[in-house]
Structures are given as C-alpha cells and as structure tokens.
Design a protein around this motif. Structure first.
Motif, mmCIF file in Angstrom:
data_model
loop_
_atom_site.group_PDB
_atom_site.id
_atom_site.type_symbol
_atom_site.label_atom_id
_atom_site.label_comp_id
_atom_site.label_asym_id
_atom_site.label_seq_id
_atom_site.Cartn_x
_atom_site.Cartn_y
_atom_site.Cartn_z
ATOM 1 N N UNK A 106 0.826 -1.209 0.000
ATOM 2 C CA UNK A 106 0.000 0.000 0.000
ATOM 3 C C UNK A 106 0.862 1.262 0.000
ATOM 4 N N UNK A 107 1.974 1.223 0.719
ATOM 5 C CA UNK A 107 2.865 2.383 0.731
ATOM 6 C C UNK A 107 3.447 2.663 -0.645
ATOM 7 N N UNK A 108 3.847 1.620 -1.344
ATOM 8 C CA UNK A 108 4.348 1.774 -2.712
ATOM 9 C C UNK A 108 3.269 2.387 -3.603
ATOM 10 N N UNK A 109 2.049 1.854 -3.510
ATOM 11 C CA UNK A 109 0.973 2.329 -4.377
ATOM 12 C C UNK A 109 0.578 3.765 -4.065
ATOM 13 N N UNK A 110 0.598 4.127 -2.793
ATOM 14 C CA UNK A 110 0.321 5.522 -2.449
ATOM 15 C C UNK A 110 1.348 6.445 -3.104
ATOM 16 N N UNK A 111 2.592 6.012 -3.086
ATOM 17 C CA UNK A 111 3.662 6.795 -3.690
ATOM 18 C C UNK A 111 3.407 7.013 -5.177
#
Length: 588
Positions: A106-111
């Motif tokens: 999720x952190x990657x996708x938010x980025x």
C-alpha cells in the motif's frame, strides 16, 4: 569489495546457507526462511553486498516490499542503521535512501498515486487526506453509493480478495475502479483495495508509467512473501520483467492469513513462474542452545514437508500437563505464569489460544479473581470491535492532518485524547488494551521511527490503522503476562509461551479440521488427500504458536471441555501432540 565480503562472512559466522544466499550470482532467488533463522540479518547483508558491488546502477533503486506495515518499517530501520555500520572501513559511502525504497504494498501504491493519480481524479493529489474505508462495510457503502448494484460489486470484490478469486478480480477490475473514481473520490473517500487497484489501472492505462517503474526498480526484494494476496501479486507481475532481479523471502509454514487472501502454495508456484533458485536456510538461531525446541521446530517442519511419511530422525519428547477439568487447568496455568515471571525477573510469558471461548474465560476469570495483572490481547484481524477501533483511529487521524499536516507529539496527544473521549462510556478489556497499544504506537513514532520523514510518518500511521496493525506493539507493553490469539502474536516472541486447550475441537479447532475428521474416536489423525490442505493450514498456526517461544513452550489440556452451551464434554488430547516426531512424556 573484499573488505565487505570478509565483514559479512565474519558477521554470519560460517552459516553456509546464509552466505550462499548473500553471495549468490543468481538473479532470481527464493529464500526459505523459517522463524528464528536469521532472515533480517541476511536481508541487511544481502542489500549491503549488492550496494557495494554496484548491482543497483545509478539512478535506479532496489525495491524492498513486505506484506505488513510494521515489518516494512522495521526493515527500513534495520537497513538504515546497520548497513552504514557494515560499510565502515570499506571506502564506500552510500546514501541508503538514494538506493533503496522500503515499503509495504500500500505504501508503494500511495507513492505512485500521489504522482500520477490525478489522471483519474484530482483528489488523488492529496491521497493522504482522503478518508479510507473498508469495502466490506455494507452500511457505510450504502451511505456513500446510491446504486445498490455498485454496492454489491464492492462487497463482492472485497470478498474475492479474501477468497483469492483471481478471475473475478481481473474481470471486474475496471468496473470496481469506475465506482471508486465516480462515486467515492468526489466525496473524498477511497477504499483500501482501491489503493492497489487504481495503481494496477494506472500501469494498464499508461504503459510509459509502468515502463518507468520497471526500469527504476532493477531489483525487487519481497519479505513475508507467503502472505502475498492476489492484488499484491498482480502488482508484482507487472513490475517484474525478464531483466528484473528478484529475491523472494518467505516460509510456507507461516502462511496463516489464508482467510484474508494469502495465496496458497505461492512459494512453490513462484519458483516455477519466475525461474527461482531456492535456498533453504538451515540454522535456527532462536533455539540454538535449546535442543528440545530445536527438535520440536524441525519435526513440525518435517510433517509439513511430507504429511504422509515425514522424515523423522529423532523424536521430540514434550511435557503435557493434563488436568481433570478446565477450572483446574486454568488455576495451574495462572500459577505457572506467575511462577515463571517471579523466577525470571526480565522475562515475559504469553498464553496463546486459537480463539476465544468458554474455556479461555476460566483463565481470564482466574487472573481477575487472584488480582494478577495481565494484558488482554484476544482479538483477530476480523473482530468487529478490533476493526472498528482502527477505523475510528484512522478517521480521527485524517481529520487532524487536514488541519495540520506536520506530525508532532501534540497531534499524537490530541489523537489519543479524542479516541479516549469517543470510547468514554464504552470501555471494556479490549478497548483498554487497544488504547494502551495506541499510546505505545505514538511513542514509537517519535522514538523508534524518529528517523522517518514527515510524509513517511503519515504513511506509517495510516497504514497501521488501515491494516489493523496495533497488535504488533504487544511486545512493548509493560505487563509481563499476555493472553493473546496466535494470529495477533505472529511476528512477536516471548521467553515463555503457554498453549492451553490442546484438545480436539479447540487446537485444531472444530471448523478448521475437526468438523470432517474421521478419527474423532482417538484423534490419531490420518492424512488423506481430502484433509491434507486443512491439516497444513492448521499446522501452520500450531507452528507459529510454538515458535513464539524463545526459551520454552508449555502445553496444557483438560479431560473435559466447555462448549458454547456451557456443557462439559469429554475430549481427546489434540492430534497435533501425536503427529510423527512428537512424543508426550509418559511419566506425567
């Protein structure tokens, strides 16, 4: 390069399998890493070696991914603190953040969405300020979406993630995203799954964006790979090209999140799909000086490797305290827990159960009657009260950062205050425990995670609340006796673990394995093609429970068991205490 190699060899003390994984010339590796086998140290050394040997060309990066938010930030901390120490005296000076991006999915996708999500909707510029919702909450969806057919789709899509229904997820991806973009984003709302599905849609609709990330992340390192769900796997499939170096690290015997979508047999399938070289770690550091625990760990794993004819070289003899009834069992468990803490002043004891029920209530009531403090950790990822607590934490946090974006101790205090006020008249054991964990979490934000940027702290806070991850902070509580579910304890460890209720219908539980068992008369389980997968699923939970102990695990049973109607029923000892390689001490 010789200096860093020698430092790594010295650090890993001749562990041939770890060194094989670190120095392997293969571009595609699957590292099978059981609990306590030194996985984190291996990861740090592997990344350090790749940095020094310039396997990550400028201006590219290594992408380190993990399933859980807590694990991601622990890895980030370990990498940023330990690698500079490893690089000392090597003549190499590297800014770790310039070369390594560590996150959960999720952190990657938010980025990605913060950069390119505007192509779908302008509100995605400020994705951190969107209220995140769980798309399994029908009432909430009905309030936000006028078309009931769309509500049904959202519910079905979330269920398909949990059921690992690949076809449904792919067939309905565009429609799901359409509902999010047209119905939710205008209301400043986004679902947890949409953070992944919108990123997949970006990659599908804009090949140049995908091409950038494929070339930018030349090495992809995935930890906790066995917990990967189907949406996360879709992302990996898109990011990995025939030029991408891949390192997957996981343990199939620790896949206990199948009920929320972890893909079964993923390690075996990925070994073929990505042409991986498998390296199996062989040295258990957690139980290095404990022969009994070493043998128990090994024999459980041998049963998982071959449930029909496991290769057992030496039996593990275990002590099992078998009591006449649950009341007596509960009294002795409490007495033993107190004895262990009194005789081991720096140690903690965890009482781990498969699930809540009438039997565990005897233990809780005994603690209360004797006025002995304990921590109440009897929650799972899907418990309504546990989930709702995180939803409220998330809602209040987002409202706070809309006013002031900087993460400060003052915001932390205000957040905790508002949560306490919300639950003022509803406090119970579970809420008290969760407020305790929330306090600990906020303290960690400004101590253990003080090295994070403000944006990274926002990611950490949001991800923790979105993924119901406050349970990961149980290990930091002051109370020395913890009562917890096995699922809440995954990733944690204590000096001593007590496993009560080791009886049929409880561990393994009735719905997990016992319901269709043909061996109920004596509980000497016979593995067949019909029950093999259920056995492996339940054995994984047993293995995770056993391996939470650093020093010793205690097993207890009672001859009678309390059912949900408060009736006492005679039960056999658990079949898991009779699997090949485990022998109960007959002298007890």
């Amino acid at each position: 390069m010789n200096k860093i190699k020698q430092k790594i060899i010295s650090k890993h003390q001749g562990d041939s399998k770890q060194l094989e994984a670190i120095f392997s010339p293969s571009d595609r590796i699957l590292i099978e890493a059981p609990a306590g086998y030194g996985k984190t140290n291996l990861m740090v050394s592997k990344i350090a070696y790749m940095l020094v040997t310039k396997q990550i060309p400028n201006p590219k990066k290594l992408l380190a991914l993990t399933f859980s938010v807590n694990a991601a930030y622990k890895i980030k901390k370990d990498i940023e603190q330990q690698i500079p120490e490893l690089l000392k005296e090597t003549g190499v000076n590297i800014n770790i953040r310039d070369k390594v991006f560590v996150s959960n999915y999720h952190g990657l996708c938010r980025n990605v969405i913060k950069k390119y999500g505007y192509k779908f909707h302008p509100s995605l510029f400020d994705i951190d300020k969107l209220q995140s919702i769980d798309d399994s909450n029908e009432k909430h969806l009905i309030h936000l979406i006028s078309d009931l057919s769309y509500v049904k789709l959202m519910l079905s899509y979330n269920n398909a993630v949990k059921k690992n229904n690949e076809k449904f997820l792919l067939d309905n991806l565009d429609c799901y995203n359409m509902v999010v973009i047209n119905e939710l984003l205008p209301k400043q709302v986004i679902t947890y799954n949409a953070i992944l599905t919108l990123t997949i849609k970006l990659f599908d609709n804009y090949p140049k964006i995908l091409d950038f990330y494929q070339k930018y992340f030349t090495i992809i390192f995935v930890d906790e790979y066995q917990d990967t769900n189907r949406l996360s796997y879709f992302l990996l499939q898109k990011l990995i090209t025939n030029k991408t170096k891949v390192i997957f690290c996981g343990d199939s015997l620790q896949r206990i999140y199948g009920f929320i979508g972890a893909i079964p047999n993923l390690l075996l399938e990925s070994e073929k799909t990505f042409n991986l070289t498998r390296i199996q770690l062989s040295k258990n550091y957690r139980f290095a000086s404990n022969k009994q625990m070493l043998q128990l760990d090994l024999n459980i794993r041998r049963n998982a490797e071959n449930p029909y004819t496991p290769k057992i070289e030496d039996n593990c003899i275990i002590d099992v305290s078998n009591y006449h009834d649950q009341e007596t069992e509960a009294i002795n468990i409490v007495d033993n827990a107190v004895f262990l803490t009194q005789n081991n002043p720096t140690s903690k004891v965890s009482i781990l159960v498969k699930q809540r029920g009438p039997n565990i209530n005897y233990i809780i009531n005994t603690f209360k009657n004797k006025n002995i403090p304990y921590f109440y950790g009897l929650f799972t990822d899907e418990d309504i009260a546990y989930v709702q607590f995180h939803r409220q934490c998330l809602f209040i946090f987002i409202e706070l950062i809309k006013v002031k974006e900087q993460i400060t101790k003052k915001i932390g205090r205000e957040h905790i205050k508002k949560i306490i006020e919300f639950y003022d008249t509803k406090t119970d054991s579970l809420i008290e425990s969760l407020i305790n964990l929330l306090n600990i979490f906020w303290k960690k934000v400004f101590s253990d995670f003080s090295f994070l940027s403000n944006e990274e702290k926002i990611f950490l806070l949001k991800d923790t609340f979105e993924h119901n991850s406050l349970k990961q902070y149980i290990e930091f509580i002051d109370t020395r006796i913890i009562i917890s579910t096995v699922h809440a304890a995954k990733g944690l460890e204590w000096d001593f673990v007590i496993l009560p209720d080791m009886e049929q219908d409880l561990f393994p539980n009735w719905s997990g394995l016992c319901i269709n068992c043909n061996c109920k008369k004596d509980c000497n389980l016979v593995i067949t093609t019909d029950n093999e997968q259920k056995f492996l699923d339940e054995l994984s939970v047993f293995y995770v429970a056993v391996t939470r102990a650093k020093k010793k695990v205690y097993f207890t049973t009672s001859k009678t068991q309390i059912d949900n109607y408060n009736n006492k029923r005679v039960k056999n000892i658990s079949c898991f205490l009779k699997i090949p390689g485990i022998v109960v001490n007959k002298g007890l």
